[in-house]
Design an enzyme around this catalytic site. Structure first.
Site, PDB file in Angstrom:
ATOM      1  N   LYS A 189      63.410  17.959  29.686  1.00 17.71           N
ATOM      2  CA  LYS A 189      62.364  18.637  28.908  1.00 17.71           C
ATOM      3  C   LYS A 189      62.132  17.916  27.577  1.00 17.71           C
ATOM      4  CE  LYS A 189      61.690  21.525  32.146  1.00 17.71           C
ATOM      5  NZ  LYS A 189      62.184  22.833  32.505  1.00 17.71           N
TER       6      LYS A 189
HETATM    7  C1  LIG Z   1      62.365  23.891  33.600  1.00 20.52           C
HETATM    8  C2  LIG Z   1      61.578  25.128  33.756  1.00 20.52           C
HETATM    9  C3  LIG Z   1      62.182  26.395  33.821  1.00 20.52           C
HETATM   10  C4  LIG Z   1      63.666  26.572  33.905  1.00 20.52           C
HETATM   11  O1  LIG Z   1      64.343  26.024  32.832  1.00 20.52           O
HETATM   12  P1  LIG Z   1      65.946  25.944  32.859  1.00 20.52           P
HETATM   13  O2  LIG Z   1      66.295  25.720  31.425  1.00 20.52           O
HETATM   14  O3  LIG Z   1      66.307  24.773  33.732  1.00 20.52           O
HETATM   15  O4  LIG Z   1      66.457  27.217  33.387  1.00 20.52           O
HETATM   16  C5  LIG Z   1      61.388  27.509  33.867  1.00 20.52           C
HETATM   17  N1  LIG Z   1      60.047  27.405  33.875  1.00 20.52           N
HETATM   18  C6  LIG Z   1      59.426  26.220  33.838  1.00 20.52           C
HETATM   19  C7  LIG Z   1      57.935  26.189  33.832  1.00 20.52           C
HETATM   20  C8  LIG Z   1      60.165  25.036  33.795  1.00 20.52           C
HETATM   21  O5  LIG Z   1      59.549  23.858  33.788  1.00 20.52           O
END
Ligand SMILES: *Cc1c(COP(=O)(O)O)cnc(C)c1O
Length: 382
Positions: A189
């Site tokens: 991210k």
């Molecule tokens: C990555 C992601 C999540 C989940 O995030 P985590 O921190 O891995 O639990 C939820 N929603 C979206 C849109 C994502 O891209």
């Protein structure tokens, strides 16, 4: 071909930590206090200030933050939560954790890959408790219209801000429009620490619930007992182990210092892509140039016009041009675990995007030469 030759030359994503980042984590390891403590609290204050919200509650993932946000909205068995299907499965899975049903609503179209407020309105039933909007690829969704709709119908608005730690609408940070916003610090991210998340809210009761439930519903944490602030605890409700830990909080604090600069760089790379790809026949580039300035530009989505060739194009990009790509997203309502159990309206725009989308490389380590190669590869392949 050995393994190194098969490695794509231009990766989709490439995380580079600075020496300062690594030193910050080492300092925590040397301190001996590893679980949630003062650095986690400092990161929460920093991020709350960045967003302009009253409370930021750090947790172990965005999925955990979504679960706590839905619980705080009162979502439970028998309820429905309206979500997009063009998202990561967690947006819908966390609804199921609450014993409720996700109901999938369509996106606006190929130029705007987030929830369509009109489609949300059509999906509302007497069972609807909340709506969760995803700010797709870091671009703000129509959060003001959704907020007005939710207020009007007595529903909670939750924001899945996993892609958008630095995006805004009219100067106000996304993630601060709903009852709660759920951020992700997963390793690919925008602001990554490996595994981590955060719930943002202006609501005191939501924050108190999230703080309690992230750590077993306990009235005090290990740090406050360690410092002698409290000596015992009660469990005031069913909680979870959704804590963040200090090494990750230290990494987040260190990396946060570059968030402004890195977002500016992501926007510059996105502008360069948009200019270069605008005239490529056979490609639709979603969003507008103006949208880029208020986006976190997490990823660069493009849609191919010839949907039948999408998978062949991806293969060629990889095999002939060394360009790694991804799909954002296979539609959640078409997954085995969701297809037969949960209601989806007709989702033509979602299904089209899920079949036409290719996510091309976008990351901090990318230079103009790499970007030109991706563009040339697309011109050659599409
Ligand atoms: C990555 C992601 C999540 C989940 O995030 P985590 O921190 O891995 O639990 C939820 N929603 C979206 C849109 C994502 O891209």
């Amino acid at each position: 071909m050995d393994a190194t030759e098969r490695t794509p030359e231009i990766p989709l994503f490439d995380l580079r930590l600075s020496e300062d980042d690594i030193e910050a984590v080492l300092a925590v390891l040397r301190s001996g206090w590893l679980t949630m403590g003062p650095l986690t609290a400092e990161f929460e204050r920093t991020f709350a200030e960045h967003l302009g919200v009253k409370h930021a509650v750090a947790v172990s993932s965005c999925t955990a933050a979504l679960h706590l946000a839905y619980l705080a909205a009162g979502v439970g068995p028998g309820d429905e939560v309206i979500v997009p299907a063009l998202t990561f499965a967690a947006t819908a899975a966390a609804v199921v954790y609450c014993g409720a049903d996700p109901v999938f609503a369509d996106i606006v179209g190929p130029h705007e890959l987030a929830l369509d407020p009109a489609a949300v309105e059509r999906a509302i039933t007497p069972r609807t408790k909340a709506v969760c909007v995803v700010h797709f690829a870091g671009y703000p969704a129509q959060v003001e219209a959704l907020r007005a709709l939710c207020d009007d119908r007595g529903l909670a608005l939750i924001e899945d801000v996993a892609h958008a730690p630095h995006a805004h609408v009219g100067g106000r940070a996304v993630g601060s429009f709903g009852l709660a916003g759920a951020f992700s610090f997963f390793s690919n991210k925008v602001l990554a620490c490996g595994e981590g998340g955060l719930l943002a809210t202006d609501d005191d009761a939501v924050a108190a619930l999230a703080r309690s439930r992230r750590s077993h519903g306990m009235t005090s944490g290990t740090w406050s007992r360690h410092t002698g602030e409290t000596t015992t605890y009660d469990a005031e409700g069913l909680g979870f182990n959704y804590r963040l830990d200090e090494p990750r909080a230290a990494l987040l604090l260190s990396r946060f210092k570059r968030l402004d600069e890195e977002t500016a760089r992501r926007r510059a790379l996105t502008r360069a892509y948009r200019a270069a790809l605008a005239d490529v026949d056979g490609l639709v580039v979603p969003y507008s140039d103006e949208d880029v300035e208020r986006s976190s530009c997490y990823v660069m989505p493009v849609l191919v016009r010839d949907v039948e060739r999408r998978d062949a194009i991806r293969l060629e990009l990889r095999e002939r041009h060394g360009v790694q790509t991804s799909i954002f997203y296979p539609a959640v309502h078409e997954f085995t675990a969701y297809r037969e159990r949960y209601r989806a309206e007709s989702l033509p725009h979602t299904e089209h995007a899920a079949r036409a989308e290719i996510t091309i490389p976008l990351h901090m380590a990318m230079d103009a030469a790499a970007q030109e190669r991706v563009v040339a590869a697309l011109e050659d392949t599409v």
